[in-house]
Structures are given as structure tokens and as C-alpha cells.
Design an enzyme around this catalytic site. Structure first.
Site, PDB file in Angstrom:
ATOM      1  N   GLN A 187      83.920  27.736  36.776  1.00 17.91           N
ATOM      2  CA  GLN A 187      84.027  26.970  38.010  1.00 17.91           C
ATOM      3  C   GLN A 187      85.166  27.505  38.883  1.00 17.91           C
ATOM      4  OE1 GLN A 187      81.969  24.451  39.019  1.00 17.91           O
ATOM      5  NE2 GLN A 187      83.094  24.431  40.938  1.00 17.91           N
ATOM      6  N   LYS A 195      76.809  18.886  36.771  1.00 18.79           N
ATOM      7  CA  LYS A 195      76.099  20.001  36.142  1.00 18.79           C
ATOM      8  C   LYS A 195      75.750  19.674  34.704  1.00 18.79           C
ATOM      9  CE  LYS A 195      78.162  23.740  38.906  1.00 18.79           C
ATOM     10  NZ  LYS A 195      79.182  24.794  38.956  1.00 18.79           N
ATOM     11  N   ASP A 223      75.635  32.373  37.644  1.00 18.09           N
ATOM     12  CA  ASP A 223      76.066  32.253  39.041  1.00 18.09           C
ATOM     13  C   ASP A 223      75.601  33.453  39.865  1.00 18.09           C
ATOM     14  OD1 ASP A 223      77.248  29.931  39.954  1.00 18.09           O
ATOM     15  OD2 ASP A 223      79.233  30.424  39.187  1.00 18.09           O
TER      16      ASP A 223
END
Length: 306
Positions: free
Chosen positions: A103, A59, A126
Site C-alpha cells: 500500500q 480490500k 498492482d
């Protein structure tokens, strides 16, 4: 496969995602030149999970390639929930950060729901915050979970107008199944959400022009569950023992989807595993970060999916 059969067209998510990252990078450059805004993404990882570490590194590298600011916060697995929430508060207040991603999975002593709900919804790249889920449900602009967003982009690229098509989503998670169904409804599909309690699941799947498999069970969807010519989006990433008995005895594994490999004999189009939906997730994360930076600065994001 019969002599008359034609194998399904494989949907190349890797190539599409590379193109999407290029589009994001070009839009980011224009945003900086014309408005002096540089999108910033902060990724928070707690603990030493090897798969998560690799994913976070990927990422960060892709974010930098797209011309964005990339901050990674690596915390020990002994970090308390209060310490993590304090960091999120700092990132919420940081004007140079437009996207925050925590995460998953988190260590067992941290409540993921509390943590995700602490993120500013406008920075929730997200798309997991209940506010963004609500925006999606009622058709308002918001941040959409990356994997379903990537699936929709692939479908529209392959099929164009989706209106009127019968879509079946197998799986009802908040991360993929539910938002995928909402996105398909937004495209005027007729949508069925199927799951483990669905009666005669094979028959439900066979009615689908678009079949999205997101159940996390290796090769559960068999080829005779698929309507001939249907478009199949396989979200599953499952690690199983190698098909080679010798390699399996050595503990070697392979990655398979939620759809049987033989589905290529029936489907019209299908995403392979790997190389289908997976690469779209990080690309859509960048697209969300760009969109968040625009909206936070009261600017209209450029369309990125065409």
C-alpha cells in the site's frame, strides 16, 4: 442546459464493480473445485495513514467475499526498508500467495521504487513492476494497473468496439496515464497523451471521442473542453472545501473529480465522482489476483469482462 440538451448518461461503476466481483467469485470457486487452487492476496501496509487503513480493510473484506485467501501485514512506520524487503522475499516464496500489494504511500525513509521492483512480477497485482509495464507496452500478457484496467472495462461495456475512436488521456503518470494510453492503443484507438505542458489543451480535449481525465486537479476539465456526445472517464478523486459557505467555514469537505460537474451538459456518457471509476479499483485487484493464480499454476484464466 438548453431545452434541446439531454444530460449525459452516468456510467455506474459501483454496479459494474459489484457484477465483476461476482464473476471473480464464481471463477475462483471453479478454480478451487476443478484444480484445487485458492488464490491468495497479501497486502502490506507500513504506518498508520487513516485513508490507507480504510482502503486496506476494504480490500481484505472484498477479497474474503470473493472466496480468496487474504493476508494483511501491518507494519510500524519505523519499519526499515530492509525489513520490508525481507517480508516481500517471504511472500514471493509463499506458494499460497499469488498476489502481493504494498500500500502506498510508504514512509519517507523507504524507497517505493526499490520496494515495488522487489515484488515477483508474476505476483505484482498492482501492475507497477517495470516488467509488467514492458509487457503491456509490447502487447504481451501481464498484470495491468487496476485503475486503467477498470476504466477500459467501463469503456468497452458502454461503447463495445473502440477501434478507430480518438482517445485523449490527460495525465502521464505510471499508475494511470501511461498504462491507460497503452490499453487504448491495444484496442486500436488513436491515442493522444496530454499533460500540463500540452499547448492549447482545451482544443486537444475537444477532439476526443473518449476523454480520460487523470491529472489530480479539481474540476480542471471544463464543459467547453468536451466534444458533444463524447464519453468521459473521470479518474480524479479530489477533496475540496464544501460548496456551502457555512460548512466550508467549519472545515467540511466534498469529493470532486478532475472534470467539472457541468460536463454532464455536453458529454454523452460520463463517470460520476464518487461512484464511477473508484469502485472498479478493488474489483480489478481481485481480477488480477485470480489471473495471477491461474498463470502461476499454468492455467488459462477465464475472461471476466464480458
Amino acid at each position: 442546459m438548453s431545452a434541446e440538451s439531454t444530460p449525459a448518461t452516468l456510467i455506474d461503476g459501483k454496479a459494474f464493480s459489484a457484477t465483476l466481483v461476482q464473476r471473480v467469485a464464481a471463477a475462483v470457486e471453479r478454480l478451487g473445485t476443478e484444480h484445487g487452487v485458492k488464490p491468495g492476496l497479501a497486502v502490506v501496509i507500513v504506518g498508520e495513514d487513516p485513508a490507507s487503513q480504510i482502503y486496506v480493510r476494504n480490500k481484505s473484506e472484498t477479497t474474503l467475499r470473493a472466496g480468496m485467501r487474504s493476508d494483511t501485514h501491518r507494519l510500524a512506520d519505523t519499519t526499515s526498508q530492509d525489513e520490508l524487503l525481507a517480508l516481500i522475499d517471504q511472500l514471493n516464496a509463499d506458494a499460497g500467495i499469488h498476489g502481493i500489494l504494498v500500500q502506498l504511500p510508504l514512509p519517507a525513509h523507504i524507497d517505493a521504487t526499490v520496494v515495488l521492483d522487489a515484488i515477483d512480477p508474476d505476483k505484482d497485482v498492482d501492475g507497477f513492476h517495470v516488467v509488467n509495464a514492458g509487457r503491456l507496452a509490447v502487447g504481451l500478457p501481464g498484470l495491468v494497473p487496476c485503475t486503467p484496467l477498470g476504466c477500459l472495462m467501463l469503456l468497452k461495456d458502454q461503447l463495445g468496439d473502440l477501434s478507430g475512436l480518438n482517445a485523449v488521456v490527460v495525465g502521464r503518470s505510471n499508475i494511470v496515464g501511461k498504462p491507460m494510453a497503452q490499453l487504448l492503443l491495444g484496442e486500436s484507438c488513436t491515442v493522444t497523451i496530454a499533460h500540463s505542458r500540452t499547448r492549447d489543451l482545451p482544443a486537444v480535449c475537444r477532439a476526443a471521442d473518449i476523454l480520460v481525465a487523470a491529472v489530480g486537479r479539481p474540476e480542471m476539465i471544463q464543459n467547453d473542453w468536451i466534444k458533444p456526445g463524447a464519453t468521459v472517464i473521470d479518474v480524479g478523486i479530489n477533496r475540496v472545501l464544501s460548496a456551502d459557505p457555512v460548512k466550508a467555514a467549519e472545515g467540511k469537505t466534498r469529493v470532486v473529480g478532475d472534470v467539472a460537474k457541468t460536463a454532464v451538459e455536453v458529454a454523452g456518457r460520463i463517470t460520476p465522482v464518487p461512484g464511477g471509476v473508484g469502485p472498479m479499483t478493488i474489483a480489478c485487484l481481485l481480477a488480477n489476483t485470480y489471473s495471477a493464480a491461474c498463470r502461476i499454476n499454468n492455467l488459462q484464466p477465464e475472461p471476466l469482462d464480458a
